[in-house]
Scaffold this motif. Structure first.
Motif, PDB file in Angstrom:
ATOM      1  N   VAL A 154      -2.770   0.841  -8.644  1.00  0.00           N
ATOM      2  CA  VAL A 154      -3.821   0.378  -7.743  1.00  0.00           C
ATOM      3  C   VAL A 154      -4.457   1.588  -7.083  1.00  0.00           C
ATOM      4  CG1 VAL A 154      -4.332  -0.959  -5.669  1.00  0.00           C
ATOM      5  CG2 VAL A 154      -2.630  -1.793  -7.284  1.00  0.00           C
ATOM      6  N   ALA A 155      -5.776   1.651  -7.122  1.00  0.00           N
ATOM      7  CA  ALA A 155      -6.481   2.736  -6.450  1.00  0.00           C
ATOM      8  C   ALA A 155      -6.454   2.516  -4.945  1.00  0.00           C
ATOM      9  CB  ALA A 155      -7.920   2.815  -6.941  1.00  0.00           C
ATOM     10  N   ILE A 156      -6.129   3.563  -4.203  1.00  0.00           N
ATOM     11  CA  ILE A 156      -6.132   3.532  -2.735  1.00  0.00           C
ATOM     12  C   ILE A 156      -7.229   4.473  -2.268  1.00  0.00           C
ATOM     13  CG2 ILE A 156      -4.813   3.927  -0.639  1.00  0.00           C
ATOM     14  CD1 ILE A 156      -3.644   1.707  -2.276  1.00  0.00           C
ATOM     15  N   ALA A 157      -8.235   3.926  -1.606  1.00  0.00           N
ATOM     16  CA  ALA A 157      -9.398   4.727  -1.229  1.00  0.00           C
ATOM     17  C   ALA A 157      -9.059   5.754  -0.157  1.00  0.00           C
ATOM     18  CB  ALA A 157     -10.537   3.826  -0.754  1.00  0.00           C
ATOM     19  N   GLN A 158      -8.139   5.434   0.737  1.00  0.00           N
ATOM     20  CA  GLN A 158      -7.809   6.347   1.836  1.00  0.00           C
ATOM     21  C   GLN A 158      -6.386   6.118   2.283  1.00  0.00           C
ATOM     22  OE1 GLN A 158      -9.199   8.878   3.339  1.00  0.00           O
ATOM     23  NE2 GLN A 158      -9.025   8.834   5.552  1.00  0.00           N
ATOM     24  N   ILE A 159      -5.582   7.162   2.215  1.00  0.00           N
ATOM     25  CA  ILE A 159      -4.216   7.108   2.732  1.00  0.00           C
ATOM     26  C   ILE A 159      -3.876   8.493   3.246  1.00  0.00           C
ATOM     27  CG2 ILE A 159      -3.069   7.719   0.554  1.00  0.00           C
ATOM     28  CD1 ILE A 159      -0.934   5.607   1.282  1.00  0.00           C
ATOM     29  N   ALA A 160      -3.032   8.563   4.249  1.00  0.00           N
ATOM     30  CA  ALA A 160      -2.582   9.850   4.783  1.00  0.00           C
ATOM     31  C   ALA A 160      -1.122  10.038   4.419  1.00  0.00           C
ATOM     32  CB  ALA A 160      -2.766   9.900   6.296  1.00  0.00           C
ATOM     33  N   LEU A 161      -0.777  11.227   3.938  1.00  0.00           N
ATOM     34  CA  LEU A 161       0.588  11.536   3.556  1.00  0.00           C
ATOM     35  C   LEU A 161       1.102  12.709   4.369  1.00  0.00           C
ATOM     36  CD1 LEU A 161       0.415  11.200  -0.339  1.00  0.00           C
ATOM     37  CD2 LEU A 161       1.187   9.501   1.333  1.00  0.00           C
ATOM     38  N   GLY A 187      15.636  15.818  -1.816  1.00  0.00           N
ATOM     39  CA  GLY A 187      16.467  16.884  -1.290  1.00  0.00           C
ATOM     40  C   GLY A 187      16.531  16.808   0.223  1.00  0.00           C
ATOM     41  N   ASP A 188      16.047  17.852   0.893  1.00  0.00           N
ATOM     42  CA  ASP A 188      15.986  17.869   2.355  1.00  0.00           C
ATOM     43  C   ASP A 188      14.605  17.484   2.875  1.00  0.00           C
ATOM     44  OD1 ASP A 188      18.593  18.862   2.286  1.00  0.00           O
ATOM     45  OD2 ASP A 188      17.902  20.944   2.248  1.00  0.00           O
ATOM     46  N   ALA A 189      13.725  17.047   1.985  1.00  0.00           N
ATOM     47  CA  ALA A 189      12.324  16.777   2.340  1.00  0.00           C
ATOM     48  C   ALA A 189      12.069  15.283   2.469  1.00  0.00           C
ATOM     49  CB  ALA A 189      11.393  17.384   1.299  1.00  0.00           C
ATOM     50  N   VAL A 190      11.017  14.957   3.195  1.00  0.00           N
ATOM     51  CA  VAL A 190      10.585  13.570   3.396  1.00  0.00           C
ATOM     52  C   VAL A 190       9.121  13.450   2.998  1.00  0.00           C
ATOM     53  CG1 VAL A 190      10.006  11.849   5.165  1.00  0.00           C
ATOM     54  CG2 VAL A 190      12.231  12.999   5.219  1.00  0.00           C
ATOM     55  N   MET A 191       8.792  12.352   2.318  1.00  0.00           N
ATOM     56  CA  MET A 191       7.396  11.990   2.054  1.00  0.00           C
ATOM     57  C   MET A 191       7.134  10.683   2.788  1.00  0.00           C
ATOM     58  SD  MET A 191       5.629  10.923  -1.571  1.00  0.00           S
ATOM     59  CE  MET A 191       3.974  10.205  -1.655  1.00  0.00           C
ATOM     60  N   ALA A 192       6.128  10.668   3.664  1.00  0.00           N
ATOM     61  CA  ALA A 192       5.801   9.473   4.448  1.00  0.00           C
ATOM     62  C   ALA A 192       4.326   9.135   4.277  1.00  0.00           C
ATOM     63  CB  ALA A 192       6.118   9.692   5.924  1.00  0.00           C
ATOM     64  N   ALA A 193       4.016   7.841   4.371  1.00  0.00           N
ATOM     65  CA  ALA A 193       2.649   7.356   4.183  1.00  0.00           C
ATOM     66  C   ALA A 193       2.172   6.642   5.436  1.00  0.00           C
ATOM     67  CB  ALA A 193       2.574   6.413   2.984  1.00  0.00           C
ATOM     68  N   PHE A 194       0.869   6.779   5.719  1.00  0.00           N
ATOM     69  CA  PHE A 194       0.232   6.155   6.883  1.00  0.00           C
ATOM     70  C   PHE A 194      -1.115   5.586   6.451  1.00  0.00           C
ATOM     71  CE2 PHE A 194       3.033   9.427   8.328  1.00  0.00           C
ATOM     72  CZ  PHE A 194       3.577   8.988   9.531  1.00  0.00           C
ATOM     73  N   ALA A 195      -1.425   4.391   6.944  1.00  0.00           N
ATOM     74  CA  ALA A 195      -2.742   3.819   6.665  1.00  0.00           C
ATOM     75  C   ALA A 195      -3.831   4.550   7.434  1.00  0.00           C
ATOM     76  CB  ALA A 195      -2.761   2.330   7.018  1.00  0.00           C
ATOM     77  N   GLU A 196      -3.518   5.030   8.657  1.00  0.00           N
ATOM     78  CA  GLU A 196      -4.490   5.713   9.499  1.00  0.00           C
ATOM     79  C   GLU A 196      -4.153   7.201   9.583  1.00  0.00           C
ATOM     80  OE1 GLU A 196      -7.219   4.646  10.859  1.00  0.00           O
ATOM     81  OE2 GLU A 196      -6.957   2.563  10.210  1.00  0.00           O
ATOM     82  N   PRO A 197      -5.066   8.100   9.210  1.00  0.00           N
ATOM     83  CA  PRO A 197      -4.790   9.537   9.256  1.00  0.00           C
ATOM     84  C   PRO A 197      -4.347  10.029  10.634  1.00  0.00           C
ATOM     85  CG  PRO A 197      -6.779   9.125   7.992  1.00  0.00           C
ATOM     86  CD  PRO A 197      -6.385   7.810   8.604  1.00  0.00           C
ATOM     87  N   ALA A 198      -4.955   9.503  11.702  1.00  0.00           N
ATOM     88  CA  ALA A 198      -4.584   9.957  13.041  1.00  0.00           C
ATOM     89  C   ALA A 198      -3.123   9.654  13.349  1.00  0.00           C
ATOM     90  CB  ALA A 198      -5.494   9.315  14.087  1.00  0.00           C
ATOM     91  N   LEU A 230      -8.992  16.738   6.796  1.00  0.00           N
ATOM     92  CA  LEU A 230      -8.284  15.820   7.694  1.00  0.00           C
ATOM     93  C   LEU A 230      -8.540  16.185   9.151  1.00  0.00           C
ATOM     94  CD1 LEU A 230      -6.161  13.570   8.194  1.00  0.00           C
ATOM     95  CD2 LEU A 230      -4.419  15.346   8.068  1.00  0.00           C
ATOM     96  N   ALA A 231      -8.519  17.476   9.462  1.00  0.00           N
ATOM     97  CA  ALA A 231      -8.719  17.911  10.847  1.00  0.00           C
ATOM     98  C   ALA A 231     -10.095  17.536  11.366  1.00  0.00           C
ATOM     99  CB  ALA A 231      -8.514  19.419  10.943  1.00  0.00           C
ATOM    100  N   GLU A 232     -11.078  17.365  10.456  1.00  0.00           N
ATOM    101  CA  GLU A 232     -12.435  17.023  10.872  1.00  0.00           C
ATOM    102  C   GLU A 232     -12.641  15.526  11.073  1.00  0.00           C
ATOM    103  OE1 GLU A 232     -14.821  18.732   7.836  1.00  0.00           O
ATOM    104  OE2 GLU A 232     -14.451  20.801   8.481  1.00  0.00           O
ATOM    105  N   ASP A 233     -11.656  14.701  10.691  1.00  0.00           N
ATOM    106  CA  ASP A 233     -11.769  13.265  10.921  1.00  0.00           C
ATOM    107  C   ASP A 233     -11.917  13.020  12.426  1.00  0.00           C
ATOM    108  OD1 ASP A 233     -10.979  10.343   9.724  1.00  0.00           O
ATOM    109  OD2 ASP A 233     -10.129  10.605  11.729  1.00  0.00           O
ATOM    110  N   PRO A 234     -12.877  12.185  12.854  1.00  0.00           N
ATOM    111  CA  PRO A 234     -13.123  12.011  14.293  1.00  0.00           C
ATOM    112  C   PRO A 234     -11.892  11.558  15.079  1.00  0.00           C
ATOM    113  CG  PRO A 234     -14.934  11.082  13.022  1.00  0.00           C
ATOM    114  CD  PRO A 234     -13.872  11.462  12.039  1.00  0.00           C
ATOM    115  N   LYS A 235     -11.098  10.629  14.536  1.00  0.00           N
ATOM    116  CA  LYS A 235      -9.917  10.165  15.272  1.00  0.00           C
ATOM    117  C   LYS A 235      -8.836  11.235  15.305  1.00  0.00           C
ATOM    118  CE  LYS A 235     -10.606   5.206  14.597  1.00  0.00           C
ATOM    119  NZ  LYS A 235     -10.035   3.936  14.091  1.00  0.00           N
ATOM    120  N   VAL A 236      -8.727  12.013  14.223  1.00  0.00           N
ATOM    121  CA  VAL A 236      -7.771  13.114  14.227  1.00  0.00           C
ATOM    122  C   VAL A 236      -8.196  14.159  15.251  1.00  0.00           C
ATOM    123  CG1 VAL A 236      -6.820  15.014  12.857  1.00  0.00           C
ATOM    124  CG2 VAL A 236      -7.025  12.723  11.860  1.00  0.00           C
ATOM    125  N   ALA A 237      -9.501  14.417  15.342  1.00  0.00           N
ATOM    126  CA  ALA A 237     -10.001  15.394  16.317  1.00  0.00           C
ATOM    127  C   ALA A 237      -9.630  14.983  17.742  1.00  0.00           C
ATOM    128  CB  ALA A 237     -11.511  15.540  16.173  1.00  0.00           C
TER     129      ALA A 237
END
Length: 603
Positions: free
Chosen positions: A421-428, A475-486, A559-566
């Motif tokens: 499934v294509a996901i148009a926007q996700i933050a990892l 290993g010692d790493a984590v991958m996490a997903a968020f619907a909202e980049p902020a 990502l840093a330029e996203d208005p909510k992230v800013a």
């Protein structure tokens, strides 16, 4: 044709009265009208007609439902044309107008008998009986608006039997014991026990959260846990992007088709996790059975995102008083055809809606508070004017699959093997421990392993608190997903802010974390029996974590330029903007390097 008119006055303005009076499905249920199945029949010209049957008293009725017309806060009109029963037609029209007291509603019933029995029914007190029942309901509306009762309509329905009542009580305790009840399980049980069919046949936790005044995550986790424990059942709906109706449903993601067809709009459309795949809820049959069917088709409050739905005859032009707020809107028809998406600025007038054989076009803007409609087609058309913000109440697949509670409770709800499934926007968010090899050598394998596991739990709590989900550990790493980049950026900053406290709790200064965060387009797939994400965006997010230094958060420049992230970054120490070379990426990538201090900015 016989006509009967009644007027009711209210102490509140039309915009307050409208959502209650225009809730025609609840009104009909409370009136004692039967729930009925609706049959849709596609016509040669591409339009769709709607037919229903039901029994009322001694009469078996069959009718065609004509789509309801309305302009929000002002009027609605509903017509039924009968092929069986004492009446040939029955039309109800409600008109709201401001008054010195608040609002006057003029309610008109027009009925045409189909023969002698129909004339006897009308002469025998049909209208007076209906008015008496309506007045009883209006008294409830006034009491509700005055804050004297929680709901406007209280239909008589038999209470749940003793066994179901006891089952509900036990489930409340079980849900609260899970940690996902948030003190709301009893409230949910009350809704299941006493709510109208319309309240429970398709429960939407984001709407519940707004109604109850609680956090969205709390309401979502409550409903997910209620499914796990047996109070509720869930289903995945593929919503029509035109009418928002749930046209295809499945009990699991791996049963969800990739395409769907809306019989009402007579259009086909694709599955889109971020836009039109919704997870909704209803009572488990063992707790409360809910009858399938409709109380009112196309009622105004069944589609509250629709501001106006108006029938136009060929060549007809109308100018309607209507208040279109600033924002994104769509003009379309009920049948297939092109839609026109428009954006209205603050204080601007709405563009005219012009219907042609191919669909709807936007014309010139008129005066604010006025909506112009014109039908240039050779057949009648129903014009729909709707807000494009309708998805805001939907718990989309994209949103819920990036929540930790879903990942924990429904790990097996995945896509079919080979499906994507294509996901148009996700933050990892990718994290890794700095110097983990040295950590194992310094404190020993057993102590280091315990510390790593505690660090996973610490990160999972932080990610969950910011509406994200751990996809996997590597290993010692984590991958996490968020619907909202902020939310991803907030989680990263909060985790870095809490590292020192974590080390104090563990009695060590042993861990430091480096993080990378990026957002964009990717695909969702099933890998190792879990939902996972793949694509260039995923690779870049992982590479950013690899380029981060100990104790840093490295954000992609986009990502840093996203208005909510800013807005989030405005509350942190200034970062360092630079470009870096990333393995596998041809051009250098702009990044923002956050080095802290984070302690004052965690939440």
């Amino acid at each position: 044709m016989a006509t009967h008119v009644v007027e009711w006055e209210f102490d509140h303005p039309p915009q307050v009265v409208w959502p209650v009076l225009a809730d025609t499905a609840r009104f009909n249920e409370a009136s004692g009208l039967p729930k009925h199945p609706v049959r849709r029949e596609e016509q040669p010209d591409g339009s769709v007609r709607f037919f229903a049957e039901a029994r009322m008293g001694p009469f078996q009725l069959a009718w065609e439902d004509i789509p309801v017309e309305w302009v929000t806060d002002r009027w609605f009109r509903h017509e039924r044309r009968f092929s069986r029963g004492p009446l040939a037609t029955l039309t109800a029209t409600a008109e709201l107008r401001p008054s010195a007291r608040g609002t006057v509603c003029r309610y008109t019933m027009d009925a045409e008998p189909s023969g002698l029995i129909g004339r006897l029914v009308l002469a025998g007190g049909f209208f007076s009986t209906a008015e008496k029942g309506f007045n009883r309901l209006i008294d409830g509306v006034r009491a509700h608006l005055a804050g004297q009762r929680p709901v406007a309509y209280e239909p008589s329905r038999p209470p749940l039997d003793a066994a179901r009542q006891q089952r509900l009580a036990r489930l409340v305790d079980t849900i609260e014991a899970s940690g996902n009840g948030h003190g709301l399980a009893a409230r949910l049980a009350d809704l299941v026990r006493a709510g109208q069919d319309l309240d429970v046949e398709r429960m939407r936790p984001r709407a519940l959260a707004r109604r109850w005044g609680v956090a969205e995550r709390s309401a979502i986790e409550l409903c997910l846990q209620a499914v796990r424990d047996g109070m509720l059942e869930s289903r995945w709906d593929i919503l029509c992007p035109r009418c928002r109706g749930a046209q295809m449903s499945a009990t699991a993601l791996d049963r969800l088709p990739t395409k769907a067809h809306c019989d009402s709009c007579n259009v086909g459309y694709d599955r889109d996790f971020a836009q039109n795949v919704e997870l909704s809820f209803h009572p488990a049959p063992g707790v409360r059975p809910v009858t399938e069917g409709e109380f009112c088709l196309f009622g105004p409050m069944s589609t509250p995102h629709v501001l106006a739905q108006v029938r136009l005859e060929p060549g007809d032009s109308r100018s309607l008083p209507a208040d279109l707020a600033a924002g994104p809107w769509r003009y379309r028809t009920l049948d297939p055809g092109e839609a026109a998406d428009v954006a209205i600025g603050e204080g601007d007038g709405a563009p005219a809606a012009i219907v042609t054989a191919s669909g709807v076009q936007a014309g010139s803007a008129g005066e604010a508070g006025t909506l112009s409609l014109e039908n240039r087609d050779t057949r009648p058309r129903v014009v729909v004017v709707e807000s494009r913000r309708w998805v805001e109440d939907a718990l989309t697949a994209h949103r819920v699959t990036t929540m930790q509670a879903f990942r924990d409770l429904f790990a097996g709800d995945v896509l079919r093997p080979g499906d994507e499934v294509a996901i148009a926007q996700i933050a990892l968010l990718f994290t890794d421990l700095s110097g983990s090899t040295a950590l194992y050598e310094r404190i020993g394998d057993a102590a280091a392993y315990r510390l790593v596991r505690e660090h996973f739990a610490f990160l999972t709590r932080t990610i969950r608190a910011h509406d994200g989900a751990v996809v996997k550990t590597i290993g010692d790493a984590v991958m996490a997903a968020f619907a909202e980049p902020a939310d991803a950026v907030r989680a990263a900053i909060a985790a870095q802010a809490a590292v020192h406290g974590f080390n104090r709790e563990q009695g060590t200064d042993g861990i430091a974390i480096k993080m990378g965060v990026h957002a964009g387009h990717c695909i969702a797939v099933t890998l190792n029996d879990r939902l996972d994400y793949f694509g260039t965006m995923v690779n870049l997010a992982a590479r950013l974590q690899g380029l981060a230094r100990s104790g840093e958060v490295l954000l992609s420049g986009s990502l840093a330029e996203d208005p909510k992230v800013a807005e989030v970054l405005a509350g942190t120490a200034p970062g360092c903007r630079q470009t870096v070379s990333v393995r596998g990426v041809e051009r250098e990538v702009a990044v923002l390097r956050l080095t802290g201090p984070f302690a004052a900015h965690g939440d």
